[in-house]
Scaffold this motif. Structure first.
Motif, PDB file in Angstrom:
ATOM      1  N   PRO A  89      39.467  91.249  21.343  1.00  0.00           N
ATOM      2  CA  PRO A  89      38.686  89.966  20.763  1.00  0.00           C
ATOM      3  C   PRO A  89      37.112  89.284  20.002  1.00  0.00           C
ATOM      4  N   ASP A  90      37.523  89.842  21.863  1.00  0.00           N
ATOM      5  CA  ASP A  90      35.872  88.758  22.599  1.00  0.00           C
ATOM      6  C   ASP A  90      35.142  90.047  22.529  1.00  0.00           C
ATOM      7  N   LEU A  91      34.885  91.370  22.004  1.00  0.00           N
ATOM      8  CA  LEU A  91      33.916  92.588  21.586  1.00  0.00           C
ATOM      9  C   LEU A  91      32.836  92.180  20.328  1.00  0.00           C
ATOM     10  N   ALA A  92      33.868  91.729  19.086  1.00  0.00           N
ATOM     11  CA  ALA A  92      33.914  91.234  18.586  1.00  0.00           C
ATOM     12  C   ALA A  92      32.219  91.010  17.934  1.00  0.00           C
TER      13      ALA A  92
ATOM     14  N   GLU B 131      41.585  90.537  16.202  1.00  0.00           N
ATOM     15  CA  GLU B 131      43.417  89.629  16.107  1.00  0.00           C
ATOM     16  C   GLU B 131      44.469  90.199  15.563  1.00  0.00           C
ATOM     17  N   ARG B 132      44.178  90.510  14.583  1.00  0.00           N
ATOM     18  CA  ARG B 132      45.367  91.087  13.879  1.00  0.00           C
ATOM     19  C   ARG B 132      46.117  92.118  14.336  1.00  0.00           C
ATOM     20  N   LEU B 133      45.043  93.596  14.427  1.00  0.00           N
ATOM     21  CA  LEU B 133      45.294  94.549  15.256  1.00  0.00           C
ATOM     22  C   LEU B 133      45.754  94.910  16.416  1.00  0.00           C
ATOM     23  N   MET B 134      45.461  93.659  17.380  1.00  0.00           N
ATOM     24  CA  MET B 134      45.829  93.442  18.774  1.00  0.00           C
ATOM     25  C   MET B 134      47.400  93.701  17.974  1.00  0.00           C
ATOM     26  N   THR B 135      47.294  92.266  17.643  1.00  0.00           N
ATOM     27  CA  THR B 135      48.850  92.058  18.036  1.00  0.00           C
ATOM     28  C   THR B 135      49.834  93.200  17.462  1.00  0.00           C
ATOM     29  N   GLU B 136      49.658  93.604  16.269  1.00  0.00           N
ATOM     30  CA  GLU B 136      49.851  94.988  15.981  1.00  0.00           C
ATOM     31  C   GLU B 136      49.840  96.024  16.807  1.00  0.00           C
ATOM     32  N   ALA B 137      49.315  96.457  17.825  1.00  0.00           N
ATOM     33  CA  ALA B 137      49.118  96.735  19.196  1.00  0.00           C
ATOM     34  C   ALA B 137      50.112  96.518  20.126  1.00  0.00           C
ATOM     35  N   ASN B 138      50.217  95.569  20.533  1.00  0.00           N
ATOM     36  CA  ASN B 138      51.396  94.677  21.392  1.00  0.00           C
ATOM     37  C   ASN B 138      52.801  95.425  20.926  1.00  0.00           C
ATOM     38  N   LEU B 139      52.647  94.803  19.698  1.00  0.00           N
ATOM     39  CA  LEU B 139      54.619  95.282  18.996  1.00  0.00           C
ATOM     40  C   LEU B 139      54.771  96.601  19.161  1.00  0.00           C
ATOM     41  N   ALA B 140      53.268  97.306  18.269  1.00  0.00           N
ATOM     42  CA  ALA B 140      53.527  98.837  18.415  1.00  0.00           C
ATOM     43  C   ALA B 140      53.842  99.108  20.186  1.00  0.00           C
ATOM     44  N   TYR B 141      52.788  99.040  20.688  1.00  0.00           N
ATOM     45  CA  TYR B 141      53.583  98.812  22.135  1.00  0.00           C
ATOM     46  C   TYR B 141      54.263  98.804  22.696  1.00  0.00           C
ATOM     47  N   ALA B 142      55.510  97.370  22.403  1.00  0.00           N
ATOM     48  CA  ALA B 142      56.770  96.711  22.792  1.00  0.00           C
ATOM     49  C   ALA B 142      57.807  97.554  22.415  1.00  0.00           C
TER      50      ALA B 142
END
Lengths: 220, 251
Positions: free
Chosen positions: B129-132, B142-153
């Motif tokens: 998100p800091d690269l936005a 932010e939305r996609l990063m949260t999704e990425a965390n869940l997908a990794y988990a």
């Protein structure tokens, strides 16, 4: 590609895992601390037992009898000992290590602790005990009182043997000396041995069968 | 005919250097974020396992101890110490029960492949998100990063790939600016990335000094030596609970 992707319910579990991993941590911390403490203690006891086994020295016939917690519980029951109600408090102060030489038992160390009698309930029975401790014996050949020293978990009340002790009285009116023999891992420093003995998670206790007194040692 | 070589302007060279520096820092940040998330997940999974095996037994033991203390207080109604012990034991039992209620559910075991890790690194680099560029872009990241965390988990490589593609095809990712603005943006991103590296390093360090980490390390190391210390703890707790229940029945 991962062939077993999580199902919907499992995904909810994962979402919960990720989102709650760092939340409510304080609530759950107590159970984690207890597990860590109990496991660490178990490993430490195993290490000490290994050192004792290596030392191969029979300190006292009671050693074997009291080795397991169940046996200590049995002894407690038979003698009717209430470990929650100490009748004598000995405040442990300074210490020194006495050089001993057991060639076949290098792990055995002898520590001497200066103890101050801090608390004595007002009863004739305990006054008699005080006398017993103050004047351990008129006979110089019986200069000390032998006691088995235990450690008792403050959380579960479980007990295990800490070592063989001898209560000595060097001079009239002077402090009592607790001489404690115990096997430690060979590479353990004296300071670490003392920290091990004075572990705050435990009470250090002993029982004097002559007068039925529970002695509580308080580490400064 | 040979084409004339256009001389490279100093600001272009500087921008190129800053972009390289930023790329290196972003790679480091992505690696650290992967490390942090993996550690957090491993600890959470271990904690869930621990509570499922041993935590609930501590709570059960505390409940039995509370019942014993309450029974003793009832037998000795004039004993103030017994009453205090009973209320203290009850408080402890309630706290342990709450701790179990707050404990994590044990999810199915997930194996995290190298591909999954590589995809997550790429996601962390691209989606941070800091690269936005603006608020809208930040919300998407932010939305996609949260999704990425869940997908990794969850070990879901396909979902991670989808997330990356979704972002790359987003019109919000298309930007065009002059060199001066790009340079300023690169410098600011470098500063932000360095700050984020410090934050993530602090997070890893904090987890490494936590009690759950120490417990997991102790259990793992004992296992390597062929000792099941968690299993022994469970057995010991069961025995203690049995003994204390028997004691309760005698009161």
């Amino acid at each position: 590609m991962n062939s077993k992707l999580p199902k919907r319910d499992e995904r909810n579990d994962i979402t919960s895992l990720v989102s709650r991993a760092t939340s409510d941590l304080a609530t759950r911390a107590s159970l984690i601390s207890r597990g860590l403490q109990d496991i660490s203690e178990r490993l430490r006891a195993d290490s000490l037992k290994a050192a004792q086994d290596k030392a191969g020295l029979e300190l006292n016939p009671l050693d074997e009898e009291c080795r397991s917690k169940n046996q200590i519980a049995l002894l407690t029951e038979e003698l009717g000992i209430d470990w929650n109600r100490p009748t004598l408090l000995l405040d442990v102060g300074s210490w020194w290590r006495e050089p001993i030489n057991y060639p076949h038992s290098p792990g055995i160390k002898c520590f001497n602790f200066v103890c101050e009698l801090k608390f004595l309930p007002d009863s004739p029975r305990h006054a008699k005990l005080f006398h017993e401790l103050e004047y351990l014996s008129d006979d110089p050949r019986e200069a000390g009182k032998e006691i088995t020293v235990y450690r008792r978990s403050r959380t579960t009340g479980e007990m295990c043997e800490l070592g063989e002790g001898l209560l000595l009285h060097d001079q009239e009116g002077g402090p009592l000396i607790l001489e404690l023999l115990r096997a430690f891992p060979e590479d353990m420093s004296d300071e670490d041995c003392i920290r091990e003995l004075a572990d705050g998670a435990y009470q250090t206790v002993a029982y004097d069968p002559a007068y039925g007194n529970v002695i509580l040692f308080s580490w400064r | 005919m040979q084409m004339p070589v256009k001389p490279r302007r100093p600001e272009d060279a500087e921008l190129s250097r800053k972009r390289e520096e930023l790329a290196e820092l972003q790679a480091r940040l992505a690696e650290l974020e992967l490390q942090l998330l993996t550690l957090r997940l491993e600890l959470a999974e271990f904690e869930a396992l621990y509570h499922a095996k041993a935590g609930h037994l501590y709570a059960e033991l505390d409940e039995v101890e509370a019942l014993i203390a309450e029974r003793l207080a009832k037998i000795r109604p004039l004993d103030r110490e017994a009453a205090e012990s009973a209320s203290s034991a009850r408080r402890r039992a309630d706290a342990s029960r709450q701790a179990i209620d707050a404990s994590l559910t044990l999810p199915p075991p997930v194996s995290r492949s190298q591909t999954l890790r590589d995809l997550y690194r790429a996601a962390a680099k691209q989606l941070h998100p800091d690269l936005a560029g603006d608020d809208n872009d930040r919300a998407i990241r932010e939305r996609l990063m949260t999704e990425a965390n869940l997908a990794y988990a969850g070990g879901d490589e396909a979902r991670l790939q989808e997330i990356l593609e979704e972002y790359q095809s987003s019109p919000d990712t298309v930007v065009g600016n002059d060199v001066g603005a790009e340079l300023v943006r690169a410098i600011r991103r470098i500063t932000l990335t360095i700050a984020n590296i410090s934050k993530v390093e602090a997070g890893v360090s904090s987890l490494n000094s936590s009690e759950i980490y120490k417990l997991k390390t102790t259990v793992d190391e004992a296992r390597k030596r062929g000792s099941d210390v968690l299993g022994d703890l469970v057995e010991n707790l069961r025995q203690t609970i049995r003994a204390r229940r028997q004691h309760l029945q005698t009161l």
